[in-house]
Design a protein around this motif. Structure first.
Motif, PDB file in Angstrom:
ATOM      1  N   LEU A 203       0.752  -1.425   0.057  1.00 23.39           N
ATOM      2  CA  LEU A 203       0.065  -0.030  -0.041  1.00 23.39           C
ATOM      3  C   LEU A 203       0.842   1.317   0.060  1.00 23.39           C
ATOM      4  O   LEU A 203       0.660   2.383  -0.582  1.00 23.39           O
ATOM      5  N   GLY A 204       1.913   1.339   0.589  1.00 21.47           N
ATOM      6  CA  GLY A 204       3.006   2.425   0.747  1.00 21.47           C
ATOM      7  C   GLY A 204       3.384   2.430  -0.692  1.00 21.47           C
ATOM      8  O   GLY A 204       3.570   3.663  -0.915  1.00 21.47           O
ATOM      9  N   ASP A 218      -3.023  -2.366  -7.178  1.00 22.30           N
ATOM     10  CA  ASP A 218      -1.498  -2.556  -7.004  1.00 22.30           C
ATOM     11  C   ASP A 218      -1.419  -2.902  -5.249  1.00 22.30           C
ATOM     12  O   ASP A 218      -0.476  -3.566  -5.020  1.00 22.30           O
ATOM     13  N   SER A 219      -2.229  -2.320  -4.410  1.00 17.81           N
ATOM     14  CA  SER A 219      -2.115  -2.454  -3.122  1.00 17.81           C
ATOM     15  C   SER A 219      -2.612  -3.954  -2.565  1.00 17.81           C
ATOM     16  O   SER A 219      -2.155  -4.223  -1.541  1.00 17.81           O
ATOM     17  N   PHE A 220      -2.942  -4.735  -3.429  1.00 17.25           N
ATOM     18  CA  PHE A 220      -3.265  -6.219  -3.236  1.00 17.25           C
ATOM     19  C   PHE A 220      -2.336  -7.082  -4.045  1.00 17.25           C
ATOM     20  O   PHE A 220      -2.001  -6.468  -5.085  1.00 17.25           O
ATOM     21  N   GLY A 221      -2.181  -8.331  -3.722  1.00 12.73           N
ATOM     22  CA  GLY A 221      -1.319  -9.156  -4.558  1.00 12.73           C
ATOM     23  C   GLY A 221       0.058  -9.673  -4.020  1.00 12.73           C
ATOM     24  O   GLY A 221       0.458 -10.696  -4.537  1.00 12.73           O
ATOM     25  N   LEU A 222       0.672  -8.584  -3.269  1.00  4.47           N
ATOM     26  CA  LEU A 222       2.110  -8.947  -2.755  1.00  4.47           C
ATOM     27  C   LEU A 222       2.001 -10.259  -1.840  1.00  4.47           C
ATOM     28  O   LEU A 222       2.920 -11.066  -2.017  1.00  4.47           O
ATOM     29  N   VAL A 223       0.914 -10.398  -0.867  1.00  3.32           N
ATOM     30  CA  VAL A 223       0.926 -11.552  -0.146  1.00  3.32           C
ATOM     31  C   VAL A 223       0.704 -12.808  -1.017  1.00  3.32           C
ATOM     32  O   VAL A 223       1.461 -13.856  -1.009  1.00  3.32           O
ATOM     33  N   HIS A 369     -10.243  -5.164   6.578  1.00  3.13           N
ATOM     34  CA  HIS A 369     -10.487  -4.045   6.875  1.00  3.13           C
ATOM     35  C   HIS A 369      -9.828  -3.271   5.731  1.00  3.13           C
ATOM     36  O   HIS A 369     -10.489  -2.054   5.409  1.00  3.13           O
ATOM     37  N   GLN A 370      -8.580  -3.653   5.270  1.00  5.64           N
ATOM     38  CA  GLN A 370      -7.927  -2.766   4.173  1.00  5.64           C
ATOM     39  C   GLN A 370      -8.749  -2.862   2.870  1.00  5.64           C
ATOM     40  O   GLN A 370      -8.929  -1.849   2.078  1.00  5.64           O
ATOM     41  N   ILE A 371      -9.601  -4.019   2.622  1.00 10.80           N
ATOM     42  CA  ILE A 371     -10.241  -3.951   1.478  1.00 10.80           C
ATOM     43  C   ILE A 371     -11.363  -3.118   1.436  1.00 10.80           C
ATOM     44  O   ILE A 371     -11.751  -2.464   0.443  1.00 10.80           O
ATOM     45  N   GLU A 372     -11.947  -3.161   2.749  1.00  9.64           N
ATOM     46  CA  GLU A 372     -13.172  -1.992   2.867  1.00  9.64           C
ATOM     47  C   GLU A 372     -12.631  -0.617   2.901  1.00  9.64           C
ATOM     48  O   GLU A 372     -13.378   0.198   2.183  1.00  9.64           O
ATOM     49  N   ASP A 373     -11.418  -0.284   3.265  1.00 12.10           N
ATOM     50  CA  ASP A 373     -11.077   1.279   3.260  1.00 12.10           C
ATOM     51  C   ASP A 373     -10.630   1.346   1.756  1.00 12.10           C
ATOM     52  O   ASP A 373     -10.947   2.421   1.286  1.00 12.10           O
ATOM     53  N   VAL A 374      -9.940   0.363   1.200  1.00 13.60           N
ATOM     54  CA  VAL A 374      -9.380   0.909  -0.178  1.00 13.60           C
ATOM     55  C   VAL A 374     -10.660   0.908  -1.059  1.00 13.60           C
ATOM     56  O   VAL A 374     -10.405   1.587  -2.326  1.00 13.60           O
ATOM     57  N   THR A 375     -11.398  -0.081  -1.048  1.00 12.59           N
ATOM     58  CA  THR A 375     -12.549   0.223  -1.858  1.00 12.59           C
ATOM     59  C   THR A 375     -13.761   1.181  -1.581  1.00 12.59           C
ATOM     60  O   THR A 375     -14.870   1.537  -1.991  1.00 12.59           O
ATOM     61  N   GLN A 376     -13.291   1.881  -0.342  1.00  8.65           N
ATOM     62  CA  GLN A 376     -14.113   2.921   0.232  1.00  8.65           C
ATOM     63  C   GLN A 376     -15.505   2.508   0.591  1.00  8.65           C
ATOM     64  O   GLN A 376     -16.686   2.985   0.563  1.00  8.65           O
TER      65      GLN A 376
END
Length: 510
Positions: A203-204, A218-223, A369-376
């Motif tokens: 995300l950073g 791009d904030s998802f997929g690294l894991v 929580h990150q999914i909910e935040d990123v997708t507003q």
């Protein structure tokens, strides 16, 4: 003085919220075990008390860990990610990926747990050290690839297609025993500590890119990319190591072998050392970055350090509870239920345990929580939790069916499953590709790698014709795959919904 009191009150309020959230998640597991104790799988009194004390440690520890992650690990990962992106130098990205990927993996508690279990079941033929080193090297390499993908805007679905094509080719030369271990290792590398850090790191880096929609994807997929490194590393280890036809066995004792207090006290030093080794390199790298480049205020730096301390305390409590209270009970219950006349009990309980255990995974809360935040808020965390829960329930059920049917091998399920997952990548909204593969890694966290794995291995030891090494260790592989498919189905549903137009279409569709 007032601001300090206000900060303490704020932390206590957030800790209370986390405690309530975790309690509701862990309670179903406790209830199921207690009902089984009263009906078809009675436990020795000491074992039951250890389980209940372990559950208490898990609830308290998980609540403290989640608070610490919010104020410590996530900001560290985000700041390091931004620092790597700001450097605008490929060699910095490569060195950061290799160093951070190796240190975060080799210190991941889940991987230590899995390595010890493999060494125990194989009688030391496969050492925990070899698993740790090889897997960590594989993860470090793939984390670097994942970071470079973000920098160069390379499509995730194309990269994952290539990665799993390589995995399929390597699997042709990998023994069945190592095939199970390889996919299980991929789940063990994405645990309670690794996932929050990697999500924040991605995300950073992606947040500094100018293409808004692309940066969200791009904030998802690294894991998901990182976990594939573990699979390839173990396969290569087998191909060039030459170990074949390894036999496994598990000693299941329905009577407690240690006193209640001793079980917890003897576990604390080892786990504390593992968690310290997990956090120290990350904190040291961050402090070096802070000293030379970042220059955060003392207040912000103090808050991050407090968060790391909370993470340490929380993870120690959590893993002590899991190791001292949960694992032994899991194997005993699995063995007892598998020894019953009808397999129906085993199948039903396997599905239910899979449904509820995922809710107690620490990293699940971070990802949702990150999914909910990123997708507003468009993709609700409740929907993701439901998809993950259903996926893990089906995964544990299918794993148990595989144990009951000796002719059914792990690759019979993994091959068509991942082929379907790769095919779906080309039709679902691209944001869901990263979410789905990250979810696969997140689902196979410490609760799955301990309680559920112990349950399945206990059952494999009791079922005639089953092998603990081949059948018991394939479960995490299934748990890592099924949530990918269920979340991709959610992506298809959102695609049809967003096809009607409006804001959702712009946010979710590419």
């Amino acid at each position: 003085m007032k601001s300090k009191k206000k900060g303490i009150v704020c932390h206590l309020n957030r800790l209370t919220e986390k405690f309530k959230e975790v309690l509701l998640a862990v309670l179903p597991i406790v209830v199921i075990v207690f009902l089984l104790h009263l009906t078809i799988a009675p436990l020795e009194t000491n074992l039951l008390i250890k389980f209940l004390l372990g559950a208490l440690c898990i609830v308290v520890g998980l609540a403290i860990f989640l608070l610490g992650t919010d104020i410590g690990i996530t900001p560290i990962g985000s700041q390091l990610g931004k620092g790597v992106a700001k450097s605008n130098k490929i060699w910095v990205v490569i060195i950061a990926g290799l160093a951070l990927g190796f240190f975060i993996s080799i210190a991941e508690p889940d991987l230590h747990i899995l390595g010890n279990q493999i060494a125990e079941v194989t009688g030391g033929v496969i050492s925990s050290t070899s698993i740790l080193l090889n897997v960590s090297l594989g993860v470090a390499f793939m984390v670097t690839i994942g970071l470079l993908r973000i920098v160069f805007n390379f499509p995730l679905y194309k990269l994952l297609t290539g990665i799993y094509l390589v995995i399929f080719i390597l699997s042709l030369f990998t023994s069945n025993e190592f095939l199970s271990i390889a996919f299980d290792a991929s789940g063990a590398t994405t645990g309670a500590l690794t996932v929050p850090f990697m999500l924040a790191l991605a995300l950073g880096i992606s947040s500094l890119k100018k293409a808004g929609k692309t940066s969200k994807e791009d904030s998802f997929g690294l894991v998901g990319i990182a976990s594939s490194g573990a699979i390839m590393a173990v396969m290569i280890m087998n191909i060039f190591g030459g170990e074949k036809n390894i036999q496994g066995m598990l000693d299941v004792n329905a009577n407690a072998t240690t006193s209640i207090l001793q079980a917890f006290l003897t576990t604390i030093p080892t786990i504390s050392k593992e968690i310290f080794l997990a956090l120290f390199p990350i904190l040291a790298i961050f402090m070096g970055y802070q000293w030379f480049f970042l220059k955060l205020s003392k207040k912000k730096l103090s808050k991050i350090v407090k968060g790391v301390v909370y993470v340490f305390i929380g993870l120690v409590l959590f893993l002590v509870g899991v190791n001292a209270g949960f694992m032994e009970v899991g194997s005993v219950i699995g063995y007892t239920i598998a020894s019953l006349d009808s397999p129906v009990y085993l199948l039903f309980i396997s599905f239910v345990l899979g449904l509820v255990t995922i809710l107690a995974e620490p990293a699940v809360y971070v990802l949702t929580h990150q999914i909910e935040d990123v997708t507003q808020g468009y993709v609700k965390r409740k929907i993701i939790l439901f998809a993950l829960s259903l996926g893990v329930g089906l995964a544990v059920l299918l794993s148990m069916i595989r144990i009951l049917i000796p002719q059914l091998l792990l690759w019979h399920m993994l091959l068509p499953g991942y082929m379907l997952a790769i095919g779906l990548m080309y039709v679902i909204p691209k944001m869901f590709v990263g979410m789905a593969f990250d979810a696969g890694g997140v689902a196979s966290g410490p609760m799955t790698a301990t309680f559920i794995l112990a349950f399945v291995q206990g059952a494999a030891e009791a079922i005639e014709g089953a092998d603990v090494l081949m059948d018991g260790f394939g479960m995490i592989a299934m748990v890592a795959m099924m949530p990918i498919l269920t979340l991709q189905v959610v992506g298809l549903i959102f695609k049809f919904k967003s096809g009607k137009g409006g804001l959702q279409k712009n946010e979710i569709k590419k």
